[in-house]
Scaffold this motif. Sequence first.
Motif, PDB file in Angstrom:
ATOM      1  N   GLN A  26      25.923  -5.007 -54.453  1.00 39.48           N
ATOM      2  CA  GLN A  26      27.229  -5.507 -54.855  1.00 39.48           C
ATOM      3  C   GLN A  26      28.360  -4.964 -53.982  1.00 39.48           C
ATOM      4  OE1 GLN A  26      25.189  -3.701 -56.684  1.00 39.48           O
ATOM      5  NE2 GLN A  26      26.216  -2.181 -58.002  1.00 39.48           N
ATOM      6  N   ASN A  27      28.108  -3.893 -53.226  1.00 37.57           N
ATOM      7  CA  ASN A  27      29.134  -3.323 -52.351  1.00 37.57           C
ATOM      8  C   ASN A  27      29.040  -3.845 -50.927  1.00 37.57           C
ATOM      9  OD1 ASN A  27      30.190  -1.700 -54.405  1.00 37.57           O
ATOM     10  ND2 ASN A  27      28.636  -0.111 -54.023  1.00 37.57           N
ATOM     11  N   LYS A  28      28.066  -4.727 -50.692  1.00 37.59           N
ATOM     12  CA  LYS A  28      27.860  -5.241 -49.355  1.00 37.59           C
ATOM     13  C   LYS A  28      28.367  -6.674 -49.232  1.00 37.59           C
ATOM     14  CE  LYS A  28      23.887  -2.276 -48.362  1.00 37.59           C
ATOM     15  NZ  LYS A  28      22.469  -2.216 -47.934  1.00 37.59           N
ATOM     16  N   VAL A  29      28.734  -7.013 -48.010  1.00 38.56           N
ATOM     17  CA  VAL A  29      29.193  -8.369 -47.711  1.00 38.56           C
ATOM     18  C   VAL A  29      27.980  -9.238 -47.436  1.00 38.56           C
ATOM     19  CG1 VAL A  29      30.561  -9.780 -46.133  1.00 38.56           C
ATOM     20  CG2 VAL A  29      31.327  -7.472 -46.719  1.00 38.56           C
ATOM     21  N   ILE A  30      27.944 -10.408 -48.043  1.00 39.80           N
ATOM     22  CA  ILE A  30      26.845 -11.344 -47.812  1.00 39.80           C
ATOM     23  C   ILE A  30      27.276 -12.354 -46.762  1.00 39.80           C
ATOM     24  CG2 ILE A  30      25.317 -13.064 -48.829  1.00 39.80           C
ATOM     25  CD1 ILE A  30      25.644 -11.661 -51.496  1.00 39.80           C
ATOM     26  N   LEU A  31      26.496 -12.434 -45.699  1.00 40.67           N
ATOM     27  CA  LEU A  31      26.804 -13.332 -44.596  1.00 40.67           C
ATOM     28  C   LEU A  31      25.709 -14.361 -44.431  1.00 40.67           C
ATOM     29  CD1 LEU A  31      27.917 -10.772 -41.826  1.00 40.67           C
ATOM     30  CD2 LEU A  31      29.380 -12.002 -43.421  1.00 40.67           C
ATOM     31  N   GLY A  32      26.121 -15.526 -43.918  1.00 39.67           N
ATOM     32  CA  GLY A  32      25.132 -16.516 -43.521  1.00 39.67           C
ATOM     33  C   GLY A  32      24.666 -16.250 -42.100  1.00 39.67           C
ATOM     34  N   SER A  33      23.836 -17.117 -41.580  1.00 35.70           N
ATOM     35  CA  SER A  33      23.321 -16.927 -40.219  1.00 35.70           C
ATOM     36  C   SER A  33      24.373 -17.221 -39.159  1.00 35.70           C
ATOM     37  CB  SER A  33      22.100 -17.817 -40.000  1.00 35.70           C
ATOM     38  OG  SER A  33      22.473 -19.196 -40.156  1.00 35.70           O
ATOM     39  N   GLU A  34      25.433 -17.928 -39.553  1.00 41.30           N
ATOM     40  CA  GLU A  34      26.560 -18.204 -38.659  1.00 41.30           C
ATOM     41  C   GLU A  34      27.852 -17.961 -39.432  1.00 41.30           C
ATOM     42  OE1 GLU A  34      26.235 -22.191 -37.209  1.00 41.30           O
ATOM     43  OE2 GLU A  34      24.125 -21.972 -36.648  1.00 41.30           O
ATOM     44  N   GLU A  35      28.809 -17.284 -38.798  1.00 38.35           N
ATOM     45  CA  GLU A  35      30.074 -16.990 -39.469  1.00 38.35           C
ATOM     46  C   GLU A  35      31.215 -16.996 -38.454  1.00 38.35           C
ATOM     47  OE1 GLU A  35      30.658 -16.787 -42.598  1.00 38.35           O
ATOM     48  OE2 GLU A  35      28.662 -16.465 -43.478  1.00 38.35           O
ATOM     49  N   TRP A  36      32.431 -17.113 -38.970  1.00 34.95           N
ATOM     50  CA  TRP A  36      33.645 -17.011 -38.148  1.00 34.95           C
ATOM     51  C   TRP A  36      34.309 -15.668 -38.427  1.00 34.95           C
ATOM     52  CZ3 TRP A  36      35.398 -20.459 -34.503  1.00 34.95           C
ATOM     53  CH2 TRP A  36      34.708 -21.677 -34.420  1.00 34.95           C
ATOM     54  N   PHE A  37      34.463 -14.845 -37.387  1.00 33.58           N
ATOM     55  CA  PHE A  37      35.065 -13.522 -37.488  1.00 33.58           C
ATOM     56  C   PHE A  37      36.365 -13.490 -36.690  1.00 33.58           C
ATOM     57  CE2 PHE A  37      30.385 -12.091 -37.518  1.00 33.58           C
ATOM     58  CZ  PHE A  37      30.285 -12.298 -38.891  1.00 33.58           C
ATOM     59  N   SER A  38      37.085 -12.376 -36.812  1.00 29.67           N
ATOM     60  CA  SER A  38      38.277 -12.172 -35.978  1.00 29.67           C
ATOM     61  C   SER A  38      38.318 -10.727 -35.505  1.00 29.67           C
ATOM     62  CB  SER A  38      39.563 -12.522 -36.744  1.00 29.67           C
ATOM     63  OG  SER A  38      39.770 -11.635 -37.825  1.00 29.67           O
ATOM     64  N   PHE A  39      39.021 -10.529 -34.373  1.00 34.17           N
ATOM     65  CA  PHE A  39      39.189  -9.199 -33.781  1.00 34.17           C
ATOM     66  C   PHE A  39      40.675  -8.986 -33.497  1.00 34.17           C
ATOM     67  CE2 PHE A  39      34.855 -10.433 -32.810  1.00 34.17           C
ATOM     68  CZ  PHE A  39      34.144  -9.296 -33.147  1.00 34.17           C
ATOM     69  N   PRO A  40      41.409  -8.453 -34.473  1.00 37.33           N
ATOM     70  CA  PRO A  40      42.868  -8.330 -34.324  1.00 37.33           C
ATOM     71  C   PRO A  40      43.289  -7.447 -33.154  1.00 37.33           C
ATOM     72  CG  PRO A  40      42.076  -7.113 -36.261  1.00 37.33           C
ATOM     73  CD  PRO A  40      40.948  -7.958 -35.788  1.00 37.33           C
ATOM     74  N   ASP A  41      42.535  -6.381 -32.877  1.00 39.28           N
ATOM     75  CA  ASP A  41      42.916  -5.478 -31.781  1.00 39.28           C
ATOM     76  C   ASP A  41      42.745  -6.137 -30.413  1.00 39.28           C
ATOM     77  OD1 ASP A  41      43.441  -3.605 -33.702  1.00 39.28           O
ATOM     78  OD2 ASP A  41      41.587  -2.464 -33.409  1.00 39.28           O
ATOM     79  N   LEU A  42      41.906  -7.149 -30.336  1.00 39.70           N
ATOM     80  CA  LEU A  42      41.683  -7.867 -29.085  1.00 39.70           C
ATOM     81  C   LEU A  42      42.536  -9.132 -28.993  1.00 39.70           C
ATOM     82  CD1 LEU A  42      37.780  -7.620 -28.757  1.00 39.70           C
ATOM     83  CD2 LEU A  42      39.511  -6.164 -27.689  1.00 39.70           C
ATOM     84  N   GLY A  43      43.226  -9.458 -30.089  1.00 36.75           N
ATOM     85  CA  GLY A  43      44.040 -10.666 -30.093  1.00 36.75           C
ATOM     86  C   GLY A  43      43.214 -11.933 -30.265  1.00 36.75           C
ATOM     87  N   ILE A  44      42.011 -11.805 -30.836  1.00 34.59           N
ATOM     88  CA  ILE A  44      41.142 -12.968 -31.070  1.00 34.59           C
ATOM     89  C   ILE A  44      41.255 -13.367 -32.534  1.00 34.59           C
ATOM     90  CG2 ILE A  44      38.774 -13.840 -30.977  1.00 34.59           C
ATOM     91  CD1 ILE A  44      38.191 -11.741 -28.814  1.00 34.59           C
ATOM     92  N   PRO A  45      41.926 -14.495 -32.848  1.00 29.67           N
ATOM     93  CA  PRO A  45      42.168 -14.853 -34.247  1.00 29.67           C
ATOM     94  C   PRO A  45      40.927 -15.345 -34.973  1.00 29.67           C
ATOM     95  CG  PRO A  45      43.037 -16.547 -32.798  1.00 29.67           C
ATOM     96  CD  PRO A  45      42.591 -15.416 -31.922  1.00 29.67           C
ATOM     97  N   THR A  46      40.004 -15.965 -34.246  1.00 26.05           N
ATOM     98  CA  THR A  46      38.758 -16.412 -34.876  1.00 26.05           C
ATOM     99  C   THR A  46      37.752 -16.740 -33.786  1.00 26.05           C
ATOM    100  OG1 THR A  46      37.788 -17.931 -36.489  1.00 26.05           O
ATOM    101  CG2 THR A  46      39.403 -18.865 -34.975  1.00 26.05           C
ATOM    102  N   ILE A  47      36.487 -16.441 -34.073  1.00 31.72           N
ATOM    103  CA  ILE A  47      35.417 -16.719 -33.119  1.00 31.72           C
ATOM    104  C   ILE A  47      34.115 -16.910 -33.883  1.00 31.72           C
ATOM    105  CG2 ILE A  47      34.860 -14.274 -32.748  1.00 31.72           C
ATOM    106  CD1 ILE A  47      34.365 -14.999 -29.781  1.00 31.72           C
ATOM    107  N   LYS A  48      33.321 -17.887 -33.455  1.00 32.17           N
ATOM    108  CA  LYS A  48      32.059 -18.165 -34.145  1.00 32.17           C
ATOM    109  C   LYS A  48      30.968 -17.233 -33.636  1.00 32.17           C
ATOM    110  CE  LYS A  48      29.743 -22.071 -33.511  1.00 32.17           C
ATOM    111  NZ  LYS A  48      29.331 -23.500 -33.656  1.00 32.17           N
ATOM    112  N   ALA A  49      30.232 -16.619 -34.585  1.00 28.89           N
ATOM    113  CA  ALA A  49      29.215 -15.641 -34.225  1.00 28.89           C
ATOM    114  C   ALA A  49      27.871 -15.997 -34.827  1.00 28.89           C
ATOM    115  CB  ALA A  49      29.630 -14.243 -34.692  1.00 28.89           C
ATOM    116  N   ARG A  50      26.836 -15.644 -34.104  1.00 25.65           N
ATOM    117  CA  ARG A  50      25.476 -15.702 -34.613  1.00 25.65           C
ATOM    118  C   ARG A  50      25.166 -14.373 -35.276  1.00 25.65           C
ATOM    119  NH1 ARG A  50      21.290 -18.967 -36.239  1.00 25.65           N
ATOM    120  NH2 ARG A  50      19.274 -17.981 -35.841  1.00 25.65           N
TER     121      ARG A  50
END
Length: 458
Positions: free
Chosen positions: A3-27
Amino acid sequence: MSQNKVILGSEEWFSFPDLGIPTIKARVDSGAKTSALHAINIAPFVREGNNWVKFDINPIQNNLKTVIHCEAPLIDKRIVKSSSGFREQRYVIQTTLDIGDTNWTIEMTLTNRDSMGFRMLLGREAMSGRVLVDPEQSYLLAAQPSTDKLKEIYQNSEKAEGGLRIGLLASNPDLYSNKRIMEAGEIRGHQMEFLNIKECYMKLDATKPEIHYRGGKILDKFDAIIPRIRPSITFYGCALTRQFEGMKVFCLNSSTAITQSRDKLYSLQLLLNHGVDIPTTGFANSPLDTDDLIKMVGGSPLIVKLLEGTQGKGVVLAETKKAAESVINAFKSLNANILVQEFIKEANGKDIRCFVIDGKVVAAIQREALPGEFRANIHLGGTASVIRPTAEEKRIAIKAAKAMDLKVAGVDIIRSSKGPLLLEVNSSPGLEGIEGATNKDIAGEMIKAIEKNLKYKI
């Protein structure tokens, strides 16, 4: 405790604020140990004693137009074995990953993933203790955005970041003038990059011309270039500037303008053709007419200048006719091209430097030689003080810069009994003396000129 873990699918959209990347599709791949991020133009550098790396990313698959310029702390270099069995040495960065309503710091390797289906791979090291994966699901944290929505996200991201990408093409990053220009651009919200002329090389191609930097980094996506080229590397520096121009990058001073300003004879002819007065000057190829050449400029004392000389080097004051003949014939015996010029005695070791930016005199100083210092109608040092140039001197400075087609120029003028005369036009004028004397932000005015020409508003 799931219950304390994040459940992810095999493909998700993430972001990297420190890199200035608002969203990116990841495997999301628990079979892979390390995480990987698509990166090109990778270049390590040192910031305040720490190792960093800069790189570019095309965050949207099959879209090379959208580019984000990133910087991150460099953690390591590792040999990574890909799924195909290929072993590659990669840079490793550390940054913050945003997933839904939570975030944490992860390590990622940088590699070109153009041949892969995803711009990012999330490996098990980054997921350990935090994530559960449901391989039958996708996009559990965020819906798959449409193509139009992706464009909107990245357009808004670019607007929020703001600023132009400006390259300073020069030789010494520690020079006062170059440091001030970099600082002024950053203060006004622009991405400034110092480009060492000797570390640039070119690809000449009719359809895709390129400039590469040390390590193979491709210098593209620049909005503007500020060329500050030493006289000793005029040929190569102007070739690089010309290449940027061919890539449709705005250059604050053009390659043509810089080249003609460095040719003393041609520049004087050009100025005269535009109605700008200069001290009477003679030029000859043969030493046989030395006597007439001396008479031509009013006799001795006179100045002898090497055409290839710069900033006071190769300049001789000949106080008598005999001395003038000796100097001229000596230079000619060496097959050196020289100019012979009248000496303006009434200037009394003083000249005026007008700093012209985009057709306007933004500052002016009077430079005076130290007692006993030789000044052959040129500035060799001494003291500088603020001066208010006359309307005629301003007119000459602006007209000279326009005649040379220079948007930035240091125009040197000498006061004579015939009125103000133009001595020289410098296409890479120094900032230290004039900023120190006038307390004006000349570097900032140069950046504003770029904004004006690119119609950029902050």
